[in-house]
Scaffold this active site. Structure first.
Site, PDB file in Angstrom:
ATOM      1  N   ARG A  23      12.182  -5.321   4.868  1.00 39.54           N
ATOM      2  CA  ARG A  23      11.815  -4.103   5.332  1.00 39.54           C
ATOM      3  C   ARG A  23      12.435  -3.822   6.450  1.00 39.54           C
ATOM      4  NH1 ARG A  23       5.866  -1.229   4.794  1.00 39.54           N
ATOM      5  NH2 ARG A  23       5.960  -1.934   6.360  1.00 39.54           N
ATOM      6  N   ARG A  67      -9.383   0.164   8.881  1.00 38.51           N
ATOM      7  CA  ARG A  67      -8.815  -0.804   8.825  1.00 38.51           C
ATOM      8  C   ARG A  67     -10.425  -1.610   9.762  1.00 38.51           C
ATOM      9  NH1 ARG A  67      -3.092   0.000   8.278  1.00 38.51           N
ATOM     10  NH2 ARG A  67      -1.883  -1.703   8.395  1.00 38.51           N
ATOM     11  N   ARG A 114      12.045  -0.142  11.791  1.00 35.85           N
ATOM     12  CA  ARG A 114      10.049  -0.257  12.421  1.00 35.85           C
ATOM     13  C   ARG A 114      10.680  -1.652  13.628  1.00 35.85           C
ATOM     14  NH1 ARG A 114       6.120   0.504   8.018  1.00 35.85           N
ATOM     15  NH2 ARG A 114       4.887  -0.881   9.533  1.00 35.85           N
ATOM     16  N   ARG A 153      -0.063  -8.958  13.138  1.00 37.70           N
ATOM     17  CA  ARG A 153      -0.534  -8.371  12.433  1.00 37.70           C
ATOM     18  C   ARG A 153      -1.474  -8.434  11.025  1.00 37.70           C
ATOM     19  NH1 ARG A 153       4.663  -4.648  10.981  1.00 37.70           N
ATOM     20  NH2 ARG A 153       3.866  -3.970   9.698  1.00 37.70           N
ATOM     21  N   LYS A 184       0.915  -1.624   0.228  1.00 42.49           N
ATOM     22  CA  LYS A 184       0.135  -0.047   0.075  1.00 42.49           C
ATOM     23  C   LYS A 184       0.777   1.166  -0.021  1.00 42.49           C
ATOM     24  CE  LYS A 184      -2.059  -0.858   3.943  1.00 42.49           C
ATOM     25  NZ  LYS A 184      -1.799  -2.437   4.157  1.00 42.49           N
TER      26      LYS A 184
END
Ligand code: B4P
Length: 193
Positions: A128, A89, A134, A146, A14
């Site tokens: 990532r 969400r 992160r 998640r 996204k």
């Protein structure tokens, strides 16, 4: 105005595709993930509260993110349209967004939903995590939590917009260029209609 939701599980691309889409269509990008990370970076009260949820892979409470989106809509009265990335969400967030847009005589035009297998999602996010800094990307358990949150609470968002015939599924695996072209084809079709 053209209002678009880019939808999909964590790591489905996204954020990656949003950057290109806003450049192509001049939409205002509203990413609740980015807004929350900015609050965390500035060590605000909201950021401190949100961080605890995000570090566990859980969704931040609805009232927090709905408030952020309301403020962002108010702050951009001249926008040509909005690209909602990572929002809504939950069912409650979908209903709140519809109401906020209706107050402005606006609505969602289309929901483009990226489809990616779970193993590919985990691979991308761990990858990532090597460079992003992160904390929610470095631990496989948090990444899987998640994805569970997504199935439990977020897939309802697609069901909500399906009732209005607004959801288009897009294959989210393959080259970033090919996926971008598939997204653009759907947007162009709707803008021409
Ligand atoms: P977000 O910031 O929304 O992020 P995301 O779901 O992790 O990722 P995205 O799908 O944008 O992935 P990207 O393009 O970067 O959420 C983070 C957290 O914030 C949530 O877990 C939650 O706690 C909280 N939150 C945010 N919004 C909320 C809300 N509305 N309500 C409650 N809580 C909320 O892609 C991922 C990786 O894949 C990148 O490294 C990218 O380079 C790579 N990639 C992309 N496309 C690829 C392709 N085609 N092939 C290979 N790799 C690709």
């Amino acid at each position: 105005m053209f209002n678009l939701i880019l939808f999909g599980p964590p790591g489905s691309g996204k954020g990656t595709q949003s950057e290109r889409l806003i450049a192509q269509y001049g939409l205002k990008h509203l990413s609740t993930g980015d807004l929350l990370r900015s609050e965390i970076a500035h060590q605000t009260q909201l950021g401190l509260e949100a961080k605890a949820f995000m570090d566990r892979g859980e969704l931040v409470p609805d009232e927090v993110v709905i408030g952020m989106i309301r403020s962002a809509l108010d702050a951009n009265p001249q926008a040509k349209g909005f690209l909602f990335d990572g929002f809504p969400r939950t069912q409650a967030q979908s209903e709140a967004l519809d109401a906020l847009l209706a107050q402005r005589n606006e609505a969602i035009n289309v929901v483009l939903a990226l489809e990616v297998s779970e193993e590919e999602l985990v691979k991308r996010l761990l990858n990532r995590g090597l460079t992003s800094g992160r904390s929610d990307d470095t631990n496989e358990e948090v990444i899987r939590a998640r994805i569970v949150e997504y199935h439990k609470k977020t897939s309802a968002v697609a069901d909500h917009y399906r009732k209005f015939d607004k959801v288009v599924m897009i294959k989210g695996e393959g080259s970033i260029d090919d996926i971008f072209n598939a997204l653009c084809a759907e947007i162009n079709k709707r803008q021409a209609a």
